[in-house]
Design an enzyme around this catalytic site. Sequence first.
Site, short mmCIF file in Angstrom:
data_model
loop_
_atom_site.label_atom_id
_atom_site.label_comp_id
_atom_site.label_asym_id
_atom_site.label_seq_id
_atom_site.Cartn_x
_atom_site.Cartn_y
_atom_site.Cartn_z
N LYS A 38 80.59 54.05 -9.56
CA LYS A 38 79.89 52.82 -9.21
C LYS A 38 80.65 52.11 -8.09
O LYS A 38 81.88 52.01 -8.15
CB LYS A 38 79.80 51.92 -10.45
N HIS A 78 78.65 45.32 -5.71
CA HIS A 78 79.22 44.57 -6.83
C HIS A 78 79.03 43.06 -6.62
O HIS A 78 79.99 42.31 -6.58
CB HIS A 78 80.71 44.92 -6.98
N GLY A 95 70.99 42.58 -6.37
CA GLY A 95 69.87 41.79 -5.88
C GLY A 95 68.50 42.18 -6.41
O GLY A 95 67.49 41.64 -5.95
C1 LIG Z 1 79.34 38.42 -15.38
C2 LIG Z 1 79.41 39.74 -14.67
C3 LIG Z 1 80.27 40.72 -15.16
C4 LIG Z 1 80.34 41.97 -14.54
N1 LIG Z 1 81.19 42.90 -15.03
C5 LIG Z 1 81.23 44.13 -14.46
C6 LIG Z 1 82.08 45.16 -14.98
O1 LIG Z 1 82.85 44.94 -15.90
N2 LIG Z 1 82.02 46.39 -14.41
C7 LIG Z 1 81.19 46.66 -13.36
O2 LIG Z 1 81.16 47.80 -12.90
N3 LIG Z 1 80.40 45.70 -12.82
C8 LIG Z 1 80.40 44.46 -13.35
N4 LIG Z 1 79.58 43.50 -12.83
C9 LIG Z 1 78.76 43.83 -11.63
C10 LIG Z 1 77.35 44.27 -12.02
O3 LIG Z 1 77.35 45.46 -12.77
C11 LIG Z 1 76.47 44.50 -10.77
O4 LIG Z 1 77.05 45.51 -9.97
C12 LIG Z 1 76.33 43.24 -9.92
O5 LIG Z 1 76.10 42.11 -10.72
C13 LIG Z 1 75.24 43.40 -8.85
O6 LIG Z 1 73.96 43.29 -9.33
P1 LIG Z 1 73.09 41.91 -9.27
O7 LIG Z 1 73.04 41.47 -7.85
O8 LIG Z 1 71.76 42.36 -9.80
O9 LIG Z 1 73.78 40.93 -10.16
C14 LIG Z 1 79.53 42.23 -13.41
C15 LIG Z 1 78.68 41.24 -12.92
C16 LIG Z 1 78.60 40.00 -13.53
C17 LIG Z 1 77.67 38.97 -12.98
#
Ligand SMILES: Cc1cc2nc3c(=O)[nH]c(=O)nc-3n(C[C@H](O)[C@H](O)[C@H](O)COP(=O)(O)O)c2cc1C
Length: 306
Positions: free
Chosen positions: A175, A199, A231
């Site tokens: 990832k 991320h 997103g």
């Molecule tokens: C509160 C929070 C905790 C997260 N913890 C992790 C994690 O432990 N490991 C990981 O690979 N990504 C983590 N992420 C990232 C998400 O998996 C994802 O890649 C990121 O939020 C992008 O997607 P979005 O724009 O839909 O939020 C975290 C994101 C948030 C908001």
Amino acid sequence: MADETKIRPSDANAITRRYFDSILIEQRLVGAKTPSLRCTLLGKQFDTPVMMPAFSHLHIFAKEREDGMREYARAAKALGALNFVGMSENEDFAGILEVGAPTVRIIKPYADRDKIFSQLAFAQEHGAWAVGMDIDHSFASDGGPDDVFGEKMAPQTRSDLEEYIRATKLPFVVKGVLSVRDAQACAEAGAKAILVSHHHGRMPFAIPPLMVLPEIVRAVGGSIQVMLDCGIETGADVYKALALGADAVAVGRAMMQPLVRDGAAGVEACVRRINNELAMLMAFTGCASLAEMDPSVLWRDGRPMA
Ligand SMILES: Cc1cc2nc3c(=O)[nH]c(=O)nc-3n(C[C@H](O)[C@H](O)[C@H](O)COP(=O)(O)O)c2cc1C
């Protein structure tokens, strides 16, 4: 004084949103049918290509839902969706697996390699569906090793990835891939899938995952599965990612409010809404299955994208 509410030009989340919204979809109705969202991910059949996010630390970010990671797992099980779990200790991870959803454990790039191997082994012994690593959490904002809630991280080499992949019988997902170069390195190291992601904007001016996706799919698609996040809010966002070659997508922060408000039921309702929006667009563009989706329906800047 700087206006803290103003979005910076370097904000990768805002850049990503603009890119999603710049893509339009043409209509293809003659002969179209009601679509199916069934898909095969990491060797298992699912009812939707919409996956749970690899989240963690919900006791801080969603205090109202201390059991949030299990709620995501419950929603995944009800939806027939692939579940993801981010940074977790073994005991908490075991509790999430008890829910019974097929789950990918994304392990942090810990500086402590023994911890990585122990988490890989634990995941395999306790019935995880797959394992992986978010390689985009190696560095901090000063370019030094990251520190995540007191735990030191370290950059990962290709031979590190090869070692982790050799150490487990489970499929391995990398990832945080955002270039053809890294995608090829992961495929050559033996990963079964990559998750194209910035991320939620860790790196300033990061390109939208959707923008680099077609190049990555051209380079490694067919040999490994290509997933995407960052997103995704609507079925139209999912549609664009799948049409550009993604096998599946994860919804992250857009599902946080539904989780906080209504727990697993909120997450389930959110994904059902996204599934419906996706199915509608597939019907309107003559795609009866995910395999029939392709970029030739997408337009950008007044021209077809493919
Ligand atoms: C509160 C929070 C905790 C997260 N913890 C992790 C994690 O432990 N490991 C990981 O690979 N990504 C983590 N992420 C990232 C998400 O998996 C994802 O890649 C990121 O939020 C992008 O997607 P979005 O724009 O839909 O939020 C975290 C994101 C948030 C908001």
